[in-house]
Design a protein around this motif. Structure first.
Motif, PDB file in Angstrom:
ATOM      1  N   GLY A 108      69.348  11.600  81.299  1.00 44.91           N
ATOM      2  CA  GLY A 108      70.247  11.005  82.270  1.00 44.91           C
ATOM      3  C   GLY A 108      70.816  11.952  83.298  1.00 44.91           C
ATOM      4  O   GLY A 108      71.644  11.545  84.123  1.00 44.91           O
ATOM      5  N   HIS A 109      70.397  13.217  83.286  1.00 45.74           N
ATOM      6  CA  HIS A 109      70.883  14.184  84.274  1.00 45.74           C
ATOM      7  C   HIS A 109      70.019  14.115  85.537  1.00 45.74           C
ATOM      8  O   HIS A 109      68.821  13.815  85.477  1.00 45.74           O
ATOM      9  CB  HIS A 109      70.835  15.606  83.713  1.00 45.74           C
ATOM     10  N   LEU A 110      70.633  14.413  86.659  1.00 49.35           N
ATOM     11  CA  LEU A 110      69.889  14.523  87.913  1.00 49.35           C
ATOM     12  C   LEU A 110      69.386  15.956  88.039  1.00 49.35           C
ATOM     13  O   LEU A 110      70.175  16.892  88.105  1.00 49.35           O
ATOM     14  CB  LEU A 110      70.780  14.162  89.101  1.00 49.35           C
ATOM     15  N   VAL A 111      68.055  16.115  88.065  1.00 50.36           N
ATOM     16  CA  VAL A 111      67.442  17.447  88.062  1.00 50.36           C
ATOM     17  C   VAL A 111      66.684  17.672  89.368  1.00 50.36           C
ATOM     18  O   VAL A 111      65.845  16.855  89.757  1.00 50.36           O
ATOM     19  CB  VAL A 111      66.476  17.619  86.865  1.00 50.36           C
ATOM     20  N   PHE A 112      66.993  18.769  90.034  1.00 47.22           N
ATOM     21  CA  PHE A 112      66.246  19.206  91.206  1.00 47.22           C
ATOM     22  C   PHE A 112      65.453  20.451  90.818  1.00 47.22           C
ATOM     23  O   PHE A 112      65.973  21.327  90.116  1.00 47.22           O
ATOM     24  CB  PHE A 112      67.182  19.558  92.374  1.00 47.22           C
ATOM     25  N   GLY A 113      64.215  20.538  91.295  1.00 45.28           N
ATOM     26  CA  GLY A 113      63.403  21.716  91.002  1.00 45.28           C
ATOM     27  C   GLY A 113      62.443  22.005  92.139  1.00 45.28           C
ATOM     28  O   GLY A 113      62.194  21.152  92.996  1.00 45.28           O
ATOM     29  N   THR A 114      61.915  23.222  92.181  1.00 53.91           N
ATOM     30  CA  THR A 114      60.955  23.606  93.213  1.00 53.91           C
ATOM     31  C   THR A 114      59.660  24.095  92.579  1.00 53.91           C
ATOM     32  O   THR A 114      59.657  24.641  91.472  1.00 53.91           O
ATOM     33  CB  THR A 114      61.513  24.721  94.121  1.00 53.91           C
ATOM     34  N   LEU A 115      58.565  23.856  93.302  1.00 59.24           N
ATOM     35  CA  LEU A 115      57.233  24.304  92.889  1.00 59.24           C
ATOM     36  C   LEU A 115      56.485  24.781  94.120  1.00 59.24           C
ATOM     37  O   LEU A 115      56.710  24.272  95.225  1.00 59.24           O
ATOM     38  CB  LEU A 115      56.446  23.158  92.232  1.00 59.24           C
TER      39      LEU A 115
END
Length: 227
Positions: free
Chosen positions: A42-49
């Protein structure tokens, strides 16, 4: 130093009851796995690739896992992924940089393709879902060219699907130099292949790369193979 590793810090962050988690770079299996698990809780996760397109971003995440786990990860990703923005920086006319962005939003169709391992069909869904806010890289590049923010040659160099971009540029009457030279070289090579009596199958495949182009040195117009 507050932690011994990036992965242990990411796990420890969940004990702080965060609403949003920003993963600077998802570069290994464990980091990607924790990010997906965090999103599922339920967490909002931002990530980069480091990827060039939205579909390759999905593939990159799934391919990090062993083959026996990929089916499970596809299901988890299809349920938790909300969107992908793939950014490519282009040289701006007059100096500076401007971003061309491919945008993928999660829809039932996209989730189904991820779940079934048919990510190669994602670009087609993006292309037919512009009303929903999705955008292909080629569409973004074409828009920047139309606004005279970048040159057609720069758009061609940044494009992943170059044949489609060339067709779109020609349809809009926007011409550059780089892609014309590349097509010219290809048509000259086709003529050489033709003179060497290449197989009909190879001739068809080669002609498909640059249909209806003309080599000024040979005067040969490429259309289809002749018997």
């Amino acid at each position: 130093m507050h932690t011994e590793s990036f992965k242990s810090a990411l796990r420890a962050a969940l004990r702080e009851d965060p609403d949003i988690v920003l993963v600077g770079e998802m570069r290994d299996l464990e980091t990607i796995a924790i990010a997906i698990e965090t999103a599922e809780t339920g967490h909002l996760v931002f990530g980069t690739l480091h990827t060039t397109t939205a579909s390759s971003t999905v593939d990159r995440m799934i391919d990090q896992f062993p083959a026996d786990r990929q089916a499970q990860i596809r299901v988890m990703l299809s349920e938790s992924l909300k969107g992908v923005i793939s950014q490519t920086l282009c040289k701006k006319v007059g100096g500076g940089r401007v971003a061309a962005r491919e945008i993928l939003l999660s829809t039932p169709a996209i989730s189904n393709l991820i779940r079934e391992g048919k990510t190669f069909q994602i670009p087609s869904i993006i292309q037919t879902s512009r009303k929903l806010g999705m955008n292909t890289l080629n569409d973004a590049l074409l828009e920047l060219v139309e606004k005279k923010m970048i040159d057609p040659d720069e758009a061609y160099m940044r494009s992943v699907e170059k044949a489609g971009l060339v067709a779109s540029l020609k349809a809009k009457g926007l011409k550059g130099h780089t892609h014309d030279r590349i097509v010219f070289v290809a048509s000259s090579q086709l003529t050489i292949v033709r003179r060497k009596y290449a197989s009909l199958a190879m001739w068809h495949a080669s002609a498909a790369l640059c249909p209806n182009t003309t080599s000024s040195t040979t005067g040969f117009r490429v259309r289809t193979a002749s018997k």
